[in-house]
Motif scaffolding. Sequence first.
Motif, short mmCIF file in Angstrom:
data_model
loop_
_atom_site.label_atom_id
_atom_site.label_comp_id
_atom_site.label_asym_id
_atom_site.label_seq_id
_atom_site.Cartn_x
_atom_site.Cartn_y
_atom_site.Cartn_z
N SER A 6 0.82 -1.22 0.00
CA SER A 6 0.00 0.00 0.00
C SER A 6 0.85 1.27 0.00
CB SER A 6 -0.94 0.00 1.21
OG SER A 6 -0.19 0.05 2.41
N SER A 7 2.14 1.13 0.34
CA SER A 7 3.04 2.28 0.35
C SER A 7 3.90 2.36 -0.91
CB SER A 7 3.95 2.22 1.59
OG SER A 7 3.20 2.25 2.78
N LEU A 8 3.61 1.50 -1.87
CA LEU A 8 4.36 1.50 -3.12
C LEU A 8 3.49 2.02 -4.27
CD1 LEU A 8 6.23 -1.93 -2.95
CD2 LEU A 8 7.20 0.36 -2.65
N GLU A 9 4.15 2.47 -5.30
CA GLU A 9 3.47 2.96 -6.50
C GLU A 9 2.48 1.93 -7.01
OE1 GLU A 9 5.79 4.97 -9.76
OE2 GLU A 9 5.23 3.13 -10.82
N THR A 10 1.23 2.39 -7.22
CA THR A 10 0.17 1.49 -7.66
C THR A 10 -0.56 2.12 -8.84
OG1 THR A 10 -0.13 0.68 -5.40
CG2 THR A 10 -1.92 0.27 -6.98
N ALA A 11 -0.69 1.37 -9.93
CA ALA A 11 -1.37 1.86 -11.13
C ALA A 11 -2.78 1.29 -11.20
CB ALA A 11 -0.59 1.46 -12.38
N ASP A 12 -3.69 2.07 -11.82
CA ASP A 12 -5.06 1.59 -11.95
C ASP A 12 -5.81 2.51 -12.93
OD1 ASP A 12 -7.29 0.05 -11.60
OD2 ASP A 12 -7.47 0.40 -9.43
N THR A 13 -6.87 1.98 -13.50
CA THR A 13 -7.81 2.80 -14.27
C THR A 13 -8.85 3.35 -13.30
OG1 THR A 13 -9.14 0.86 -14.77
CG2 THR A 13 -7.48 1.48 -16.39
N TYR A 14 -9.50 4.41 -13.71
CA TYR A 14 -10.46 5.05 -12.80
C TYR A 14 -11.58 5.71 -13.58
CZ TYR A 14 -8.15 9.42 -14.11
OH TYR A 14 -7.63 10.47 -14.82
#
Length: 522
Positions: free
Chosen positions: A254-262
């Motif tokens: 949860s503290s690392l870079e996370t990619a996602d569509t939104y």
Amino acid sequence: MMARVKMISQVAALVGGVLCLTALQAETLPSSASAQAARPKSPELIQLELRQNQQAMAEAAARAEAEARAKAEQEASARAEAKARAKQAAREKQLSDATSLMNAGKPADAYALLLPNEFERAGEVRFDYLLGIAALDSGKPDKATLALERVLAVDPNYAGARLDMARAYYQLGDLARAKNEFNLVMKQDPPEAARATIKKYLDAIRAYEEAKKTRFTGYLEGTLGHDSNINGATSQAQIPVPAFGNLVFTLNQSSLETADTYAGFAGGLEVNHLLSPVWGVYAGTDLRTRSHASHREFNNADLAARAGFSYSRNEDVFRFGFMGDQYRFGRGYEPEPYRYGTGFNAEWRHPASPSDQLTLFGQFTQNRFVTTGMTVQDHDLTLMGASWLHVLGNGKSVVYGSFVGGRESAVAPVTSTNPNGGRPDGDKTLFGLRAGSQITWNESWDYLVGVGIQSGKYSRENLAFMAQRSDTTWDLSAGVNWHWDSNWTVRSQLAVSSNKSNIPVYSFDRNDISVGIRRDFK
């Protein structure tokens, strides 16, 4: 008897002989005049006669030259008069033809006929007035005001020109000037038909002003996009910590870079009400949400509200208002807000020229965190800055620049878990610059680009990393807007940002690409 006759004959012969002798003497003896003429002339006499002859010749030549000059001047004057009459006839014909076109309901043709001679004939009241009404009736009120201004400069009491000037201002949307011109015409006691027309215009202006006293605006917007770093976190999973002898710590996911569509939604409403020609009040609210496809724990919603008053003086506008903000974070935005913000702001907008606007602004906000473990981040934010906006030659495209400086004052109280009070990194001093432009290509397309940089330095040494935190953030955005009408817009946008920090856990990169559709309500 015979003797007497003979004697008479002898006497006659004697007399005849005497007469003949006398005649002969007269022929052979010169007279006194001839003798006088035969004597040679003196030099003085010869010079006198020569001068007399020269003077006579000069006088004769002068008379001939004067007569020729007078004749040439008469012919030139006659030609000039004929040319002037022809030119005046052509001028009159142009005005007559333009008048005929106006009477035939062809103002655009009349304007096209007159326009090529505007520079030459500017200042002629009849020409300028006809050009002005032709421009006005052919949908060119801006051109009409230029011609009608020249008419009124020569004849301020020309009621017809002033009435048409008022109509031109009305078409341009400059209702204040239109109203003033209509009222001036009314003071000149126009005919009843003109008074009725003016009254209709004044009633329309009055109705618009009444409606304008309270004005509602709003928008709705939907967005689909992809964010390479939805939580603004570092991509470095293992961090050496100097306080522990550079022991390497591994960050949780949860503290690392996370990619996602939104999918995003936004909506807003604002109301402005004029209390007087110079005082007004306003209030508004905005809601922005973002929901992620896979990592719903990073869903968020931001609800903001504002209210204040405005004061206008000449062309300057002053605004002062209060604002509040509530930010929620989590799958269902959690039972409690993540953060509250309250404060006030002020700004002064000054038109430095018809195409330039200077804005000075200031803001104070109290940011208070609610989530357990985050209250140590409580701080008060003070900002001051200025911006400059320049309208380009087409009247629609703009370029702008701004700078801002401020301070975040850490205000978390002293507690058993926070014995020193404030936040671990202390106060923050920040400074930022931004520049950009919006270029309008045509009525349907415009392009946006912006770039910014902000630096922040903290006052306390971070105990874990044994250094005072220093960050530099830059961002670049570019987008295209397509307006399929005046209220609907489709926008595609790319935003790139990067934060470089001397404490690696705070460094990150982020790319966000999106497409949105917006409906404005005016």
